[in-house]
Scaffold this motif. Structure first.
Motif, PDB file in Angstrom:
ATOM      1  N   PRO A  52     -23.041  95.423  16.439  1.00 15.53           N
ATOM      2  CA  PRO A  52     -22.951  96.289  17.629  1.00 15.53           C
ATOM      3  C   PRO A  52     -23.995  97.403  17.652  1.00 15.53           C
ATOM      4  CG  PRO A  52     -20.761  95.856  16.774  1.00 15.53           C
ATOM      5  CD  PRO A  52     -21.728  95.260  15.781  1.00 15.53           C
ATOM      6  N   SER A  53     -24.624  97.606  18.830  1.00 20.28           N
ATOM      7  CA  SER A  53     -25.663  98.634  18.987  1.00 20.28           C
ATOM      8  C   SER A  53     -25.078 100.036  18.754  1.00 20.28           C
ATOM      9  CB  SER A  53     -26.298  98.555  20.361  1.00 20.28           C
ATOM     10  OG  SER A  53     -25.297  98.724  21.337  1.00 20.28           O
ATOM     11  N   TYR A  54     -23.765 100.144  18.831  1.00 20.33           N
ATOM     12  CA  TYR A  54     -23.035 101.369  18.480  1.00 20.33           C
ATOM     13  C   TYR A  54     -23.528 101.933  17.144  1.00 20.33           C
ATOM     14  CZ  TYR A  54     -18.770 103.887  16.906  1.00 20.33           C
ATOM     15  OH  TYR A  54     -17.877 104.804  16.430  1.00 20.33           O
ATOM     16  N   PHE A  55     -23.795 101.024  16.177  1.00 24.44           N
ATOM     17  CA  PHE A  55     -24.199 101.493  14.843  1.00 24.44           C
ATOM     18  C   PHE A  55     -25.666 101.933  14.799  1.00 24.44           C
ATOM     19  CE2 PHE A  55     -20.391  98.954  13.887  1.00 24.44           C
ATOM     20  CZ  PHE A  55     -19.629  99.983  13.366  1.00 24.44           C
ATOM     21  N   ALA A  56     -26.479 101.420  15.743  1.00 25.76           N
ATOM     22  CA  ALA A  56     -27.867 101.897  15.848  1.00 25.76           C
ATOM     23  C   ALA A  56     -27.847 103.354  16.306  1.00 25.76           C
ATOM     24  CB  ALA A  56     -28.630 101.030  16.836  1.00 25.76           C
ATOM     25  N   GLU A  57     -26.983 103.626  17.274  1.00 30.13           N
ATOM     26  CA  GLU A  57     -26.880 104.985  17.805  1.00 30.13           C
ATOM     27  C   GLU A  57     -26.320 105.947  16.742  1.00 30.13           C
ATOM     28  OE1 GLU A  57     -28.454 105.867  20.333  1.00 30.13           O
ATOM     29  OE2 GLU A  57     -27.738 107.917  20.144  1.00 30.13           O
ATOM     30  N   ARG A  58     -25.315 105.491  16.016  1.00 32.38           N
ATOM     31  CA  ARG A  58     -24.739 106.328  14.943  1.00 32.38           C
ATOM     32  C   ARG A  58     -25.796 106.645  13.878  1.00 32.38           C
ATOM     33  NH1 ARG A  58     -19.189 107.926  15.804  1.00 32.38           N
ATOM     34  NH2 ARG A  58     -18.861 107.950  13.563  1.00 32.38           N
ATOM     35  N   LEU A  59     -26.639 105.650  13.577  1.00 39.16           N
ATOM     36  CA  LEU A  59     -27.679 105.838  12.566  1.00 39.16           C
ATOM     37  C   LEU A  59     -28.678 106.913  13.003  1.00 39.16           C
ATOM     38  CD1 LEU A  59     -28.380 104.403   9.830  1.00 39.16           C
ATOM     39  CD2 LEU A  59     -30.108 103.146  11.106  1.00 39.16           C
ATOM     40  N   ARG A  60     -29.039 106.848  14.297  1.00 41.62           N
ATOM     41  CA  ARG A  60     -29.990 107.845  14.846  1.00 41.62           C
ATOM     42  C   ARG A  60     -29.402 109.246  14.771  1.00 41.62           C
ATOM     43  NH1 ARG A  60     -30.358 103.873  19.515  1.00 41.62           N
ATOM     44  NH2 ARG A  60     -32.289 102.720  19.168  1.00 41.62           N
ATOM     45  N   GLN A  61     -28.083 109.335  14.924  1.00 44.17           N
ATOM     46  CA  GLN A  61     -27.423 110.651  14.955  1.00 44.17           C
ATOM     47  C   GLN A  61     -26.981 111.132  13.579  1.00 44.17           C
ATOM     48  OE1 GLN A  61     -24.200 109.908  17.637  1.00 44.17           O
ATOM     49  NE2 GLN A  61     -25.492 109.867  19.458  1.00 44.17           N
ATOM     50  N   GLY A  62     -27.085 110.273  12.571  1.00 44.67           N
ATOM     51  CA  GLY A  62     -26.579 110.632  11.238  1.00 44.67           C
ATOM     52  C   GLY A  62     -25.067 110.810  11.267  1.00 44.67           C
ATOM     53  N   LYS A  63     -24.386 109.832  11.915  1.00 41.93           N
ATOM     54  CA  LYS A  63     -22.923 109.935  12.046  1.00 41.93           C
ATOM     55  C   LYS A  63     -22.213 108.702  11.500  1.00 41.93           C
ATOM     56  CE  LYS A  63     -21.157 111.412  16.037  1.00 41.93           C
ATOM     57  NZ  LYS A  63     -21.116 111.578  17.508  1.00 41.93           N
TER      58      LYS A  63
ATOM     59  N   HIS B 179     -25.262 100.402   2.564  1.00 44.37           N
ATOM     60  CA  HIS B 179     -24.837  99.745   3.807  1.00 44.37           C
ATOM     61  C   HIS B 179     -25.943  98.997   4.560  1.00 44.37           C
ATOM     62  CE1 HIS B 179     -20.632 100.753   3.786  1.00 44.37           C
ATOM     63  NE2 HIS B 179     -20.885 102.017   3.543  1.00 44.37           N
ATOM     64  N   GLY B 180     -26.569  98.056   3.877  1.00 45.04           N
ATOM     65  CA  GLY B 180     -27.483  97.137   4.547  1.00 45.04           C
ATOM     66  C   GLY B 180     -28.764  97.754   5.068  1.00 45.04           C
ATOM     67  N   ASN B 181     -29.083  98.949   4.612  1.00 46.13           N
ATOM     68  CA  ASN B 181     -30.248  99.660   5.145  1.00 46.13           C
ATOM     69  C   ASN B 181     -31.386  99.644   4.107  1.00 46.13           C
ATOM     70  OD1 ASN B 181     -32.090 101.485   6.169  1.00 46.13           O
ATOM     71  ND2 ASN B 181     -30.519 102.852   6.986  1.00 46.13           N
ATOM     72  N   ILE B 182     -32.196  98.593   4.167  1.00 45.69           N
ATOM     73  CA  ILE B 182     -33.257  98.399   3.157  1.00 45.69           C
ATOM     74  C   ILE B 182     -34.358  99.451   3.288  1.00 45.69           C
ATOM     75  CG2 ILE B 182     -34.517  96.666   4.542  1.00 45.69           C
ATOM     76  CD1 ILE B 182     -34.144  96.590   0.706  1.00 45.69           C
ATOM     77  N   GLU B 183     -34.660  99.882   4.511  1.00 45.70           N
ATOM     78  CA  GLU B 183     -35.734 100.885   4.681  1.00 45.70           C
ATOM     79  C   GLU B 183     -35.341 102.202   4.018  1.00 45.70           C
ATOM     80  OE1 GLU B 183     -38.648 100.155   5.878  1.00 45.70           O
ATOM     81  OE2 GLU B 183     -38.011  98.121   6.385  1.00 45.70           O
ATOM     82  N   ALA B 184     -34.099 102.608   4.223  1.00 44.15           N
ATOM     83  CA  ALA B 184     -33.609 103.846   3.603  1.00 44.15           C
ATOM     84  C   ALA B 184     -33.581 103.687   2.079  1.00 44.15           C
ATOM     85  CB  ALA B 184     -32.213 104.172   4.129  1.00 44.15           C
ATOM     86  N   LEU B 185     -33.170 102.511   1.607  1.00 41.14           N
ATOM     87  CA  LEU B 185     -33.109 102.290   0.152  1.00 41.14           C
ATOM     88  C   LEU B 185     -34.501 102.410  -0.479  1.00 41.14           C
ATOM     89  CD1 LEU B 185     -31.771 101.482  -2.512  1.00 41.14           C
ATOM     90  CD2 LEU B 185     -31.895  99.084  -1.780  1.00 41.14           C
ATOM     91  N   ARG B 186     -35.500 101.779   0.156  1.00 40.79           N
ATOM     92  CA  ARG B 186     -36.878 101.851  -0.396  1.00 40.79           C
ATOM     93  C   ARG B 186     -37.337 103.302  -0.485  1.00 40.79           C
ATOM     94  NH1 ARG B 186     -38.519  97.204   3.179  1.00 40.79           N
ATOM     95  NH2 ARG B 186     -38.270  95.371   1.864  1.00 40.79           N
ATOM     96  N   THR B 187     -37.053 104.066   0.568  1.00 42.69           N
ATOM     97  CA  THR B 187     -37.482 105.467   0.626  1.00 42.69           C
ATOM     98  C   THR B 187     -36.765 106.304  -0.437  1.00 42.69           C
ATOM     99  OG1 THR B 187     -37.916 105.214   2.979  1.00 42.69           O
ATOM    100  CG2 THR B 187     -37.673 107.472   2.171  1.00 42.69           C
TER     101      THR B 187
ATOM    102  N   GLU C 126     -35.801 104.187  13.386  1.00 42.02           N
ATOM    103  CA  GLU C 126     -35.903 103.377  14.597  1.00 42.02           C
ATOM    104  C   GLU C 126     -36.100 101.892  14.278  1.00 42.02           C
ATOM    105  OE1 GLU C 126     -34.826 103.135  18.003  1.00 42.02           O
ATOM    106  OE2 GLU C 126     -34.810 105.126  17.122  1.00 42.02           O
ATOM    107  N   LYS C 127     -36.835 101.619  13.199  1.00 45.08           N
ATOM    108  CA  LYS C 127     -37.048 100.226  12.781  1.00 45.08           C
ATOM    109  C   LYS C 127     -35.699  99.569  12.438  1.00 45.08           C
ATOM    110  CE  LYS C 127     -39.822  97.644   9.398  1.00 45.08           C
ATOM    111  NZ  LYS C 127     -40.733  97.804   8.258  1.00 45.08           N
ATOM    112  N   VAL C 128     -34.868 100.308  11.738  1.00 47.84           N
ATOM    113  CA  VAL C 128     -33.558  99.774  11.346  1.00 47.84           C
ATOM    114  C   VAL C 128     -32.629  99.700  12.558  1.00 47.84           C
ATOM    115  CG1 VAL C 128     -31.583 100.062   9.777  1.00 47.84           C
ATOM    116  CG2 VAL C 128     -33.876 100.669   9.015  1.00 47.84           C
TER     117      VAL C 128
END
Ligand code: FE2
Length: 238
Positions: free
Chosen positions: A227-238, A10-18, A215-217
């Motif tokens: 939507p910033s909604y998805f930044a918050e969901r990412l931080r919460q693992g939701k 889902h578009g998360n390159i930092e997580a993919l690299r890790t 936080e970078k993502v």
């Protein structure tokens, strides 16, 4: 044979690299992805380029099908009207920003991948053997699992779509939900790389959870217009 499976990126390159680095350090012979390459974070094209560059084979998710074929809806299910509205905005963003090269890649992904290891048939698909947008959670009854095993015609089934990892055995059938690299929904914001070690008499499964720069993502999501909604969901693992 030891393999790594990278679910829903889902578009998360930092997580993919890790997750990729973790898989490589675990000396796997082969790495697969489970599709759903865009949406919710802005790096859909970087994710596709990374998979091509590192020759990571994979299957088509419902999101890939919808983005690549310009569908009206991604085929996902929402918990409430707010989430539905946010998800529609993210889906439209992804359709508008994925390059033709990314769409062509997503369009050509197979529905499933099948191979044999030590006389066991392994099948990899996005959600279920028949439909790529059905949610196959751990709490489905045993009949559902066995029905899916018959439809898959396989001994070891590996899939994602729910973004919550699990491993289950029923009789001699093994069911592995690889979780999600880029958008975990089990309350753990770390990325997830699933390792499956298939030996003649066993399948050992590990879900590696590795911290990365969430936080970078999250900042990139906000800056991109998703939507910033998805930044918050990412931080919460939701
Ligand atoms: Fe997904």
């Amino acid at each position: 044979m030891k393999i790594a499976i990278l679910g829903d990126i889902h578009g998360n390159i930092e997580a993919l690299r890790t997750a990729y680095d973790a898989a490589v350090s675990n000396n796997v012979e082969k790495i697969y992805h489970l599709g759903d390459l865009g949406g919710y974070a802005p790096f859909v094209n970087e994710v596709v380029d990374f998979l091509i560059e590192h020759q990571i084979e994979g299957v088509q998710g419902n999101y890939d099908d919808a983005v690549a074929n310009g569908k009206e809806h991604c085929g996902c299910k929402y918990e409430d009207p707010v989430q539905a509205e946010m998800a529609t905005m993210s889906f439209e963003w992804t359709k508008g920003h994925a390059t033709q090269k990314s769409k062509d890649y997503m369009k050509c992904l197979p529905f499933d991948i099948e191979f044999s290891v030590h006389d066991k048939k392994v099948k990899i698909f996005h959600a279920t053997p028949l439909k790529n947008n059905l949610y196959w959670h751990n709490d489905r009854d045993e009949d559902f699992f066995l029905h899916m095993a018959r439809k898959a015609d396989a001994d070891i089934m590996i899939y994602g779509h729910t973004h919550i990892p699990y491993r289950k055995n029923i009789g001699n059938k093994v069911f592995i939900n690889a979780g999600s690299v880029g958008k975990p929904k089990d309350g753990d914001a770390r990325t997830c790389a699933c390792i499956a070690d298939i030996t003649p008499d066993n399948v050992k499964t590990e879900f590696l959870r590795i911290p990365y720069d969430v936080e970078k993502v999250a900042s990139a999501i906000i800056e991109s217009g998703i939507p910033s909604y998805f930044a918050e969901r990412l931080r919460q693992g939701k």
